[in-house]
Scaffold this motif. Structure first.
Motif, short mmCIF file in Angstrom:
data_model
loop_
_atom_site.label_atom_id
_atom_site.label_comp_id
_atom_site.label_asym_id
_atom_site.label_seq_id
_atom_site.Cartn_x
_atom_site.Cartn_y
_atom_site.Cartn_z
N GLU A 124 0.82 -1.21 0.00
CA GLU A 124 0.00 0.00 0.00
C GLU A 124 0.85 1.25 0.00
OE1 GLU A 124 -3.41 0.00 -0.10
OE2 GLU A 124 -3.25 -2.19 -0.35
N THR A 125 0.38 2.27 -0.72
CA THR A 125 1.00 3.59 -0.71
C THR A 125 -0.11 4.62 -0.58
OG1 THR A 125 2.74 2.82 -2.21
CG2 THR A 125 2.48 5.22 -1.97
N ARG A 126 -0.25 5.21 0.60
CA ARG A 126 -1.29 6.21 0.88
C ARG A 126 -2.67 5.71 0.42
NH1 ARG A 126 2.74 9.13 -1.46
NH2 ARG A 126 1.50 9.56 -3.31
N GLY A 127 -2.95 4.48 0.76
CA GLY A 127 -4.25 3.91 0.43
C GLY A 127 -4.34 3.31 -0.96
N HIS A 128 -3.30 3.47 -1.77
CA HIS A 128 -3.26 2.91 -3.12
C HIS A 128 -2.57 1.55 -3.08
CE1 HIS A 128 -3.93 7.15 -3.74
NE2 HIS A 128 -4.19 6.95 -5.03
N SER A 458 15.84 -14.89 -13.27
CA SER A 458 15.59 -15.26 -14.67
C SER A 458 14.33 -14.59 -15.19
CB SER A 458 15.47 -16.78 -14.80
OG SER A 458 16.72 -17.41 -14.68
N PHE A 459 13.28 -14.62 -14.40
CA PHE A 459 12.03 -14.00 -14.85
C PHE A 459 12.17 -12.48 -14.92
CE2 PHE A 459 10.68 -18.17 -13.48
CZ PHE A 459 9.78 -18.52 -14.49
N ASP A 460 12.97 -11.91 -14.05
CA ASP A 460 13.22 -10.46 -14.13
C ASP A 460 13.84 -10.10 -15.47
OD1 ASP A 460 12.22 -10.08 -11.59
OD2 ASP A 460 14.19 -9.94 -10.63
N PHE A 461 14.73 -10.98 -15.98
CA PHE A 461 15.36 -10.68 -17.27
C PHE A 461 14.44 -10.97 -18.44
CE2 PHE A 461 17.77 -12.27 -20.97
CZ PHE A 461 18.33 -11.06 -21.37
N TYR A 462 13.80 -12.12 -18.44
CA TYR A 462 12.99 -12.53 -19.59
C TYR A 462 11.61 -11.89 -19.62
CZ TYR A 462 16.56 -15.99 -20.65
OH TYR A 462 17.74 -16.60 -20.99
N CYS A 463 11.32 -11.02 -18.67
CA CYS A 463 10.01 -10.35 -18.62
C CYS A 463 10.18 -8.84 -18.55
CB CYS A 463 9.24 -10.81 -17.39
SG CYS A 463 8.71 -12.52 -17.41
N ASP A 464 9.09 -8.16 -18.85
CA ASP A 464 8.96 -6.74 -18.49
C ASP A 464 8.25 -6.72 -17.14
OD1 ASP A 464 10.09 -5.69 -20.86
OD2 ASP A 464 8.20 -6.02 -21.92
N VAL A 465 8.99 -6.33 -16.11
CA VAL A 465 8.41 -6.31 -14.76
C VAL A 465 7.58 -5.04 -14.61
CG1 VAL A 465 8.90 -6.44 -12.29
CG2 VAL A 465 10.41 -7.59 -13.92
N LYS A 466 6.34 -5.23 -14.25
CA LYS A 466 5.37 -4.12 -14.22
C LYS A 466 4.85 -3.90 -12.81
CE LYS A 466 2.14 -4.15 -17.39
NZ LYS A 466 0.97 -4.71 -18.12
N ASN A 467 4.64 -2.65 -12.49
CA ASN A 467 3.95 -2.29 -11.23
C ASN A 467 2.65 -1.57 -11.58
OD1 ASN A 467 3.55 -2.03 -8.43
ND2 ASN A 467 4.28 0.09 -8.50
N THR A 468 1.52 -2.12 -11.14
CA THR A 468 0.20 -1.50 -11.37
C THR A 468 -0.28 -0.88 -10.07
OG1 THR A 468 -0.30 -3.16 -13.06
CG2 THR A 468 -2.17 -1.93 -12.12
N VAL A 469 -0.52 0.41 -10.11
CA VAL A 469 -0.93 1.14 -8.91
C VAL A 469 -2.41 1.52 -9.06
CG1 VAL A 469 -0.46 3.12 -7.40
CG2 VAL A 469 1.40 2.08 -8.73
N SER A 470 -3.22 1.07 -8.10
CA SER A 470 -4.67 1.29 -8.16
C SER A 470 -5.14 2.16 -7.01
CB SER A 470 -5.42 -0.06 -8.10
OG SER A 470 -5.03 -0.89 -9.17
N ALA A 471 -5.94 3.16 -7.38
CA ALA A 471 -6.58 3.98 -6.35
C ALA A 471 -7.67 3.16 -5.63
CB ALA A 471 -7.19 5.22 -6.97
N PRO A 472 -8.03 3.57 -4.43
CA PRO A 472 -9.10 2.84 -3.73
C PRO A 472 -10.40 2.88 -4.54
CG PRO A 472 -7.99 4.38 -2.25
CD PRO A 472 -7.52 4.70 -3.63
N TRP A 473 -11.10 1.77 -4.59
CA TRP A 473 -12.37 1.70 -5.29
C TRP A 473 -13.45 2.30 -4.42
CZ3 TRP A 473 -12.43 0.63 -10.29
CH2 TRP A 473 -11.35 -0.08 -10.82
N ALA A 474 -14.35 3.07 -5.07
CA ALA A 474 -15.48 3.64 -4.31
C ALA A 474 -16.37 2.53 -3.78
CB ALA A 474 -16.30 4.57 -5.22
#
Length: 475
Positions: A124-128, A458-474
């Protein structure tokens, strides 16, 4: 003699040209091999690119199931693959039967299972909410060496496929046969067409064309530093990420409190595969107090090594891979003699056996800065130097441009804890050698390489490592 053809898009593809594959056992032809170039490489990359979207969308569970099916196919053919690779590259049949081919199957099983557990806890980052994921990168170009062809190919291939990528493999021209056999195994296992492709050929032709393709998303290479420089320059034109596992000039540090029997056993292991192992710790650095006793025992053991046909299960040392390579090794030995190094064992080709058999060699009294202390020989050649104290041992150990691995032999855990953090190496073994766990990072420092593979690395190299940040859902 039939032609070994490429494997592209799920079918055999011929070339207008070919080359002769020689067995190092007797330097006789074992196969005619299709000689690919720009045309075949483009065709293979196109097939891999076309297969990528569907393979990337395939569930983790299905990809893992198929990799286990490939492992099953390898295990059913262990004896066949072992004999084929021994014939092709001259490594010991007993090693292929007992360790190498079982490890090939394990490579597929390990990365299939690791894929199913691959995750990073959300945070979590400030509720996200932050969610980390590994997205397949695309077409991966794998270029592999001749000294352990199938094991090192599958060390790269298994995680690349598990991650959802498609692959074009270019095996070494001196030992291409098991890569072609693996293509048949993957087809039998049900791997979709175009997911795995094999293009044989010379490095300057097929290899160079492969790394310069704009549709290649990753390049993984194991081999020499000069070739890696060329690959890096080509990949840079397209900003293609590279993983490079290169050579070594690794040290064995043997301290006065070491178990001498163990130290000699570990030194003898450095002649494995006739010295054609990048990880071999060929520079023996021995404490002055025990140098005479250690040397006497080591020379005796070298004299008892059995050299001959690698298909004989009692053989300890087989041949060098190729006439050109034997001449390269012998050139290093001749120049070391000319620089004043003293031969304690070996020192030249095995005249009794002839062919590509080179005697296990040990040098001492090597002048400081001599070529034989600085450059990778990649043959059955060790050097022995002495040190006064811990500080000098570390200085000698780090005194090359390489940093692949190191070996420390000591009876003191406190000494090991002091010394190992100061060694420039991707892997350090203490009182053991060649213990490899696929969960661990593997790679080199300095000119021994770029990047780490193994486990999640290995997966770090053979992949594009992605971070998805989501705001709190209403609510």
């Amino acid at each position: 003699m039939s032609m070994v053809e490429h494997w592209i898009g799920g079918e055999r593809v011929s070339s207008g040209a070919g080359f002769t594959d020689l067995s190092p056992i007797d330097e006789q032809p074992v196969a005619q091999v299709a000689r690919g170039g720009e045309r075949e490489v483009r065709q293979a990359v196109a097939a891999a690119k076309a297969a990528f979207p569907a393979w990337a969308r395939t569930s983790r569970e299905e990809r893992a199931r198929l990799l286990h099916a490939v492992a099953d196919g390898v295990e059913r053919r262990v004896e066949q693959l072992a004999l084929l690779e021994t014939t092709d590259n001259g490594a010991l049949l007993r090693s292929h039967l007992r360790g190498v081919m079982p490890r090939v199957a394990h490579n597929f099983r390990f990365f299939a299972d690791w894929l199913l557990g691959l995750k990073h806890d959300d945070f979590e980052t400030r509720g996200h909410t932050n969610h980390v994921s590994w997205d397949p990168a695309g077409v991966c170009a794998l270029i592999t060496p001749w000294n352990a062809p199938l094991m090192l190919a599958t060390w790269k291939l298994a995680p690349a496929l598990a991650a959802g990528n498609t692959v074009v493999l270019k095996p070494a021209e001196w030992s291409p046969l098991t890569a072609s056999a693996l293509a048949d195994i993957t087809a039998e296992a049900g791997l979709p067409e175009g997911v795995f492709n094999v293009v044989q050929g010379l490095g300057a032709e097929a290899g160079a064309a492969l790394v310069d393709q704009p549709d290649v998303a990753r390049v993984s290479f194991t081999g020499s530093v000069p070739t890696a420089r060329l690959i890096g320059a080509a990949a840079a034109r397209h900003l293609t990420p590279v993983s490079l596992e290169l050579g070594g000039k690794s040290p064995s540090l043997i301290f006065a409190d070491a178990d001498l029997d163990l130290a000699v056993d570990l030194a003898i292991e450095q002649y494995d595969n006739a010295g054609q192992v990048c990880l071999a710790c060929t520079r023996l650095l021995v404490a002055e107090e025990i140098a005479a006793q250690f040397t006497e025992r080591l020379v005796d053991r070298i004299g008892r090594l059995r050299q001959g046909d690698p298909r004989d299960l009692d053989t300890d040392l087989g041949p060098q891979i190729h006439r050109r390579h034997l001449e390269r090794v012998d050139g290093f030995v001749r120049r070391a003699k000319a620089e004043g190094a003293r031969v304690l064992a070996g020192g030249g080709p095995n005249e009794e056996l002839g062919g590509l058999y080179y005697r296990p060699t040990l040098f001492t009294d090597v002048p400081d800065g001599a070529e034989i202390l600085r450059e990778e020989v990649f043959g059955p050649v060790l050097t022995l130097q002495t040190f006064r104290d811990e500080e000098q041992a570390i200085e000698l150990a780090n005194g090359t441009s390489y940093g692949l691995d190191a070996l420390v032999v000591t009876g003191s855990p406190e000494r090991a804890a002091r010394v190992t953090p100061r060694l420039v190496a991707g892997t350090v073994w203490v009182n053991c050698f060649f213990v490899r766990d696929l969960r661990a990072p593997f790679g080199g420092s300095r000119e021994s390489g770029i990047g780490r593979e193994g486990g999640t690395w290995s997966f770090d190299f053979y992949c594009d490592v992605k971070n998805t940040v989501s705001a709190p859902w209403a609510k």
